[in-house]
Design an enzyme around this catalytic site. Sequence first.
Site, PDB file in Angstrom:
ATOM      1  N   GLY A  66       0.831  -1.197   0.000  1.00  0.00           N
ATOM      2  CA  GLY A  66       0.000   0.000   0.000  1.00  0.00           C
ATOM      3  C   GLY A  66       0.866   1.247   0.000  1.00  0.00           C
ATOM      4  O   GLY A  66       1.735   1.432  -0.852  1.00  0.00           O
ATOM      5  N   GLY A  82     -30.395  17.600  -0.912  1.00  0.00           N
ATOM      6  CA  GLY A  82     -31.317  16.681  -0.258  1.00  0.00           C
ATOM      7  C   GLY A  82     -31.365  15.341  -0.972  1.00  0.00           C
ATOM      8  O   GLY A  82     -30.347  14.793  -1.372  1.00  0.00           O
ATOM      9  N   GLY A  83     -32.583  14.813  -1.171  1.00  0.00           N
ATOM     10  CA  GLY A  83     -32.731  13.511  -1.822  1.00  0.00           C
ATOM     11  C   GLY A  83     -32.134  13.482  -3.210  1.00  0.00           C
ATOM     12  O   GLY A  83     -31.564  12.468  -3.640  1.00  0.00           O
ATOM     13  N   GLU A  92       2.200  13.681  -9.854  1.00  0.00           N
ATOM     14  CA  GLU A  92       0.935  12.982  -9.643  1.00  0.00           C
ATOM     15  C   GLU A  92       0.136  13.635  -8.520  1.00  0.00           C
ATOM     16  O   GLU A  92      -1.086  13.802  -8.624  1.00  0.00           O
ATOM     17  CB  GLU A  92       1.209  11.522  -9.321  1.00  0.00           C
ATOM     18  N   ARG A  93       0.816  14.042  -7.453  1.00  0.00           N
ATOM     19  CA  ARG A  93       0.117  14.665  -6.323  1.00  0.00           C
ATOM     20  C   ARG A  93      -0.452  16.028  -6.718  1.00  0.00           C
ATOM     21  O   ARG A  93      -1.533  16.418  -6.263  1.00  0.00           O
ATOM     22  CB  ARG A  93       1.075  14.784  -5.138  1.00  0.00           C
ATOM     23  N   SER A 134      15.603   2.312  -0.362  1.00  0.00           N
ATOM     24  CA  SER A 134      15.315   3.116  -1.551  1.00  0.00           C
ATOM     25  C   SER A 134      16.335   2.879  -2.659  1.00  0.00           C
ATOM     26  O   SER A 134      16.131   3.306  -3.795  1.00  0.00           O
ATOM     27  CB  SER A 134      15.274   4.606  -1.194  1.00  0.00           C
ATOM     28  N   THR A 186      -4.398   1.774 -12.271  1.00  0.00           N
ATOM     29  CA  THR A 186      -5.519   2.394 -12.982  1.00  0.00           C
ATOM     30  C   THR A 186      -5.377   2.241 -14.488  1.00  0.00           C
ATOM     31  O   THR A 186      -4.341   2.593 -15.060  1.00  0.00           O
ATOM     32  CB  THR A 186      -5.633   3.877 -12.619  1.00  0.00           C
TER      33      THR A 186
END
Length: 387
Positions: free
Chosen positions: A133, A343-344, A246-247, A183, A161
């Site tokens: 992760g 709302g809905g 990317e950030r 690293s 992705t």
Amino acid sequence: MNVFLTEEDQLFCDMTRRWVEKEIPKDWCRKLETMEHQFPHEFWDKLVEYGAHGIGIPEEYGGQGGTILNQALFARELSRTAGGLSWVWGVTSFSGAKAITCCGSEEQKQNFLPKIASGEIKTAMSFSEPSGGTDLLGGMKTTAKKVDGGWLINGEKIWSTCANVADYLFTMARSDSDVKKRSDGISIFFIPADSKGITITELPKLGMRAISSCSVIFDDVFVADEFLLGEEGRGFYQSIKTLNNERLVNSATCLGMLDAVLEDSIDHMKIRHAFGKPIGQFQALQHYVADMAMWQKQGELIMLHTATLQANDIDSAQESNMAKVLCSEYVGKAADLGIQILGGMGYSAETDMQRYWRDSRLLRIGPVSNEMARNMIAESYGLPRSF
């Protein structure tokens, strides 16, 4: 005129806004998003026609020119209607164009950049692993073993992705385990996705439903030497600019969605009536809008500041993390309020608010979790490393 933008930058924004309104309207994107697990090729084709894939690629390599600032401005305008669908453009922008520009040899630039700019090839980023992760280096189990004429890649990546439609996978693997720092000994490759031994499987998820997230298994995949990017064993350091890029694109994407949340909320508050008056007259809802507007301006300032630093090749690791955290959290809060305002109908798939809420939620997790980004921000102020 924004003080960060030149007249030329503003013209670029205005032109992009007009094109997005005409070719990438919200209702069309909402329809595409319902086609789960189906890559929106027609969306990609519109980007090709506009020349969007060439933004930020030097003209000598067939691109449109411009800097990371132009890429960020484009990401913001596109995300205002497209939401998470904007990653149809964004993934190839940083896992292809930026990776080759930062890490590739001149021969690789000549070979790949014109094809990326013209939309001939799609790319995907394959860095994260099931056991790692956010702990990218600590969880790195994918290996690259040197053999005659190339490398054998073994391992598994996750949350890659658009890997199922990509032509090349921008992949990180450990090529040397006898190192003092974890690293070190990391190499990066631009692997043809149709290579023998690659298995790609789509993963179902909450948002960005037409943009696949995939697991990628490498089983003795041979990768020729020509697909090694940069220097062997120095891949992590060489990829840092790509990760910061990317950030930044992530923050610009969040900001674009926040723009949409704000404008959709205001439009609804002007036309919806309750208790004999437009709900835009209700103080509580006005406070929601005021909060959104302040989050929008704060996000805009940090995003444009960071983009300006990157465009001038000034170290921006701290600012990239800050922009990513702030913009992703602001859009999440704004989209939640937007649903409350509608709302809905805000919860209904007939409107875009629920789409922005679902799509933006992922961006607090990836490409780096906001918790990890906060760790790195604190460390940049001289505090001891916490991970």
